[in-house]
Design an enzyme around this catalytic site. Structure first.
Site, PDB file in Angstrom:
ATOM      1  N   GLU A 199       0.722  -1.284   0.099  1.00  0.00           N
ATOM      2  CA  GLU A 199      -0.187  -0.050  -0.043  1.00  0.00           C
ATOM      3  C   GLU A 199       1.090   1.200  -0.062  1.00  0.00           C
ATOM      4  O   GLU A 199       0.294   2.212  -0.619  1.00  0.00           O
ATOM      5  CB  GLU A 199      -0.992   0.028   1.317  1.00  0.00           C
ATOM      6  CG  GLU A 199      -1.870  -0.954   1.233  1.00  0.00           C
ATOM      7  CD  GLU A 199      -2.927  -1.059   0.271  1.00  0.00           C
ATOM      8  OE1 GLU A 199      -3.476   0.420   0.040  1.00  0.00           O
ATOM      9  OE2 GLU A 199      -3.455  -1.669  -0.504  1.00  0.00           O
ATOM     10  N   SER A 229     -48.454 -35.334  31.663  1.00  0.00           N
ATOM     11  CA  SER A 229     -48.197 -35.873  33.074  1.00  0.00           C
ATOM     12  C   SER A 229     -46.986 -35.276  33.679  1.00  0.00           C
ATOM     13  O   SER A 229     -46.791 -35.882  34.705  1.00  0.00           O
ATOM     14  CB  SER A 229     -48.157 -37.249  32.671  1.00  0.00           C
ATOM     15  OG  SER A 229     -49.516 -38.032  32.341  1.00  0.00           O
TER      16      SER A 229
END
Length: 682
Positions: free
Chosen positions: A89, A364
């Site tokens: 860069e 149940s």
């Protein structure tokens, strides 16, 4: 000769263009230099950082972030990573004052030659410092004013901050694709490793990303370009570059998705909870370290056990048919720490969490609370209760005739036998004896049913009321933890980005008392029931697994207690079970309730439970349930509750009695049976 003449004219033209350009820039500085953002706060740069969720063992689960970022100090960045970005860069980064005059001239020449027909590429001349100025303060608009402001800011940044600080800003802010901002996040996203462990090849790849962060098709080509630039700039040798270029780029594409899939239901519940407590800004941008309670091995076992049962049931269904769904949740019954949670077949199909959000009739699984209410009133596990047809009862202005699952009636049977085999009719008769409000009160006390429940009736004792799987598991936890209310816990502690504790408790931070004694335990709530009645329920539920309806939940070598549950027409099936220190609940059913189908039942949920517990308990020694003081154990006939010495025929079990309770007398059993026959019930 003419060619040389034209070339000389062209070069002179370009030179004067550059001079004119510099003069123009000077004028623009005067024009734009007074209207620039304040850059001085970059001295204490605190970027938005991803919050990260960790499992109990410290492994990363998932990130919450609008921008994925992990801040890395310059000293913690590998030298070759920094060098790779400089080579790719800004090769003059360490020497230019913020703008690169040589780079500007070189780019201008290249671009001018390109415009008149020479085979050169268009190039830019933005330095890393200029990119920092743009990323933090400016837009990406391709305008002269923006470029001028960028250059002025770059010059001022260089005068105010060191090169290392500028590089730190750049490498933590740059977008590198896949929602990753900064090299720390990118290293984890692409390679699942911290930056300190990156290879030269991986460093070069990351440095190639700013030019085209979302283009993976030319990954190796672009990496190799960066390696060549590093050779040209003297950072590495050609031999090192060749070795790095020969390495395959194992870019990680599945890790994050897989982690999210395995833990997403749990992670989403954590996210929703924290969103309410600390707000979106703090959760998504403050870089929190959140240590959760989830145990990865348990979580994978729970998800696999649930998926196995659901896949087996759904395998022959067409795409248009609704699929059976389900949930499983496991926690420590003493602390409420959730160690596993799966809320459905697939989070990506449906984010609805059936472990915490689905309210369903519980069948149940309500019965242990009803029977506990009877034990609290002085009933013993061997008290006889009538299993005979109920005729003429009405509920909600309709005739109600409860039935047993096998459509049979057994006469007088012990309370234990009734619960172990989950018989409905004796349960209804028991509710009639102790009072429906007292029977349902137990479920309300334990948090299964809400305290403001309306329309209390006998059918609630058979599980017609609705609750969530999590509430049911929390209620059952009180059976084994001494009767204490616990809250579900998903997070152990939270640290901010600097390691400061902002929520929860870290084990190592507990302060010890004088004399090196451990700190006193936190004061618990008053017990919901007496410990002797609770142990009797646990003992009966242990029997339900050993010889009752919960046989599918048995785990060899371990003491397990639990209860099955099935609603009318088998629309929902449940199993809640526990060992001494681990409890798990399973629910199966359709999102829009309808009969599950032929062959379905609570045994399916019990199988899921057993598959999970076999993994969770494989390295644990067996731990029987703790017995309160004052209990006595007597061998009795399971069918009559008479001491085995007086009734040795049939199944003999060990019964647990409170002080003052004894086995049934043979003559009492005979008398009650005769009354039943005389009354014409059979």
């Amino acid at each position: 000769m003419k060619t040389k003449k034209y070339l000389r004219i062209f070069i002179n033209f370009v030179f004067w263009c550059i001079v004119a350009g510099i003069a123009g820039v000077a004028a623009l500085v005067l024009l734009y230099g007074h209207d620039l953002p304040d850059y001085k706060n970059l001295a204490t740069y605190t970027p938005p950082v991803a919050t990260r969720l960790y499992a109990a063992d410290g492994s990363l689960l998932i990130e919450y972030a609008e921008e994925r970022r992990v801040f890395i100090d310059f000293e913690d960045m590998p030298a070759q990573l920094v060098n790779a970005f400089i080579a790719a860069e800004d090769q003059n980064f360490w020497t230019h004052p913020g703008i690169d005059v040589q780079g500007i001239i070189r780019a201008s020449l290249n671009n001018a030659m390109r415009m008149v027909g020479f085979n050169t590429k268009f190039t830019g001349a933005s330095t890393i410092t200029q990119q920092v100025a743009k990323n933090f303060f400016l837009t990406s608009d391709r305008t002269i004013s923006r470029k001028v402001k960028e250059a002025i800011l770059a010059l001022r940044l260089e005068r105010s901050f060191s090169k290392k600080h500028i590089m730190t800003l750049y490498l933590n802010e740059i977008f590198l694709g896949a929602r990753a901002y900064g090299v720390g996040s990118a290293a984890l996203m692409y390679f699942n490793k911290p930056v300190k462990d990156l290879t030269l090849s991986e460093c070069a790849f990351l440095a190639s990303l700013p030019k085209a962060p979302n283009d993976r098709n030319r990954a190796e080509e672009r990496r190799n370009y960066v390696l060549r630039r590093m050779v040209d700039d003297g950072y590495i040798t050609k031999e090192e570059a060749d070795i790095a270029a020969s390495e395959p780029l194992n870019i990680n594409s599945g890790f994050t998705a897989q982690m999210e899939m395995d833990f997403q239901y749990f992670a989403e519940d954590v996210r929703r909870k924290l969103l309410d407590e600390i707000g979106r800004e703090k959760l998504y941008n403050d870089g929190l370290y959140i240590k959760t309670t989830i145990i990865p091995e348990y979580q994978r076992a729970a998800a696999a056990a649930l998926a196995k049962e659901l896949d087996a049931f759904n395998k022959n269904k067409s795409e248009s048919e609704p699929k059976l769904q389900g949930a499983i949740i496991a926690m420590n019954p003493h602390t409420g720490r959730i160690v596993a949670m799966s809320g459905g077949r697939s989070f990506y199909e449906s984010s609805f969490n059936r472990a915490t959000q689905a309210y369903r009739q519980i069948g149940s699984t309500i019965k242990p609370f009803v029977f506990l209410a009877a034990l609290e009133k002085g009933y013993s596990p061997e008290s006889l209760i009538l299993d005979a047809p109920i005729v003429g009862w009405r509920e909600n202005n309709k005739e109600w005739r409860p039935e047993n699952y096998d459509r049979k009636f057994l006469g007088n049977i012990p309370l234990r036998f009734s619960l172990e085999t989950s018989r409905n009719v004796p349960t209804v008769r028991l509710v009639e004896q102790i009072g429906v409000k007292d029977a349902i009160d137990a479920a309300q006390r334990f948090g299964v049913y809400p305290k403001d429940l309306r329309n209390i009736n006998e059918s609630l004792a058979l599980g017609s009321g609705e609750t969530t799987l999590q509430k049911l598991v929390l209620g059952y936890s009180a059976f084994v933890n001494g009767g204490h209310v616990i809250e579900p816990k998903m997070v152990d502690y939270i640290e901010d980005r600097y390691g400061n504790l902002i929520g929860g408790k870290k084990h190592e931070q507990i302060e010890w008392n004088e004399g090196l004694l451990p700190p006193a335990e936190e004061v618990k709530t008053e017990p919901l029931s007496d410990e002797q009645s609770l142990y009797q329920i646990v003992s009966i539920l242990q029997g339900a697994v050993e010889r009752g309806t919960g046989k599918q939940a048995r785990v060899e070598g371990h003491t397990i207690a639990g209860k099955t549950g099935t609603t009318n027409d088998v629309k929902d099936v449940w199993f809640i079970g526990f060992s001494k220190n681990l409890i798990a609940g399973v629910y199966l059913g359709y999102d829009t309730p309808k009969p599950i189908g032929r062959g379905a039942g609570s045994h399916m949920a019990a199988r899921v439970f057993a598959d999970f517990m076999r993994v969770a308990l494989k390295d644990e020694s067996n731990q029987p349930f703790s017995v309160p003081d004052g209990m006595s154990f007597v061998r009795v006939n399971r069918n009559t509750g008479v001491a085995a010495s007086q009734d040795p025929n049939g199944t003999i079990i060990t019964e647990v009695f409170k002080p003052g309770q004894t086995p049934n007398k043979p003559q009492n059993v005979k008398e009650q049976t005769e009354k039943t026959v005389v009354g014409g019930i059979f």
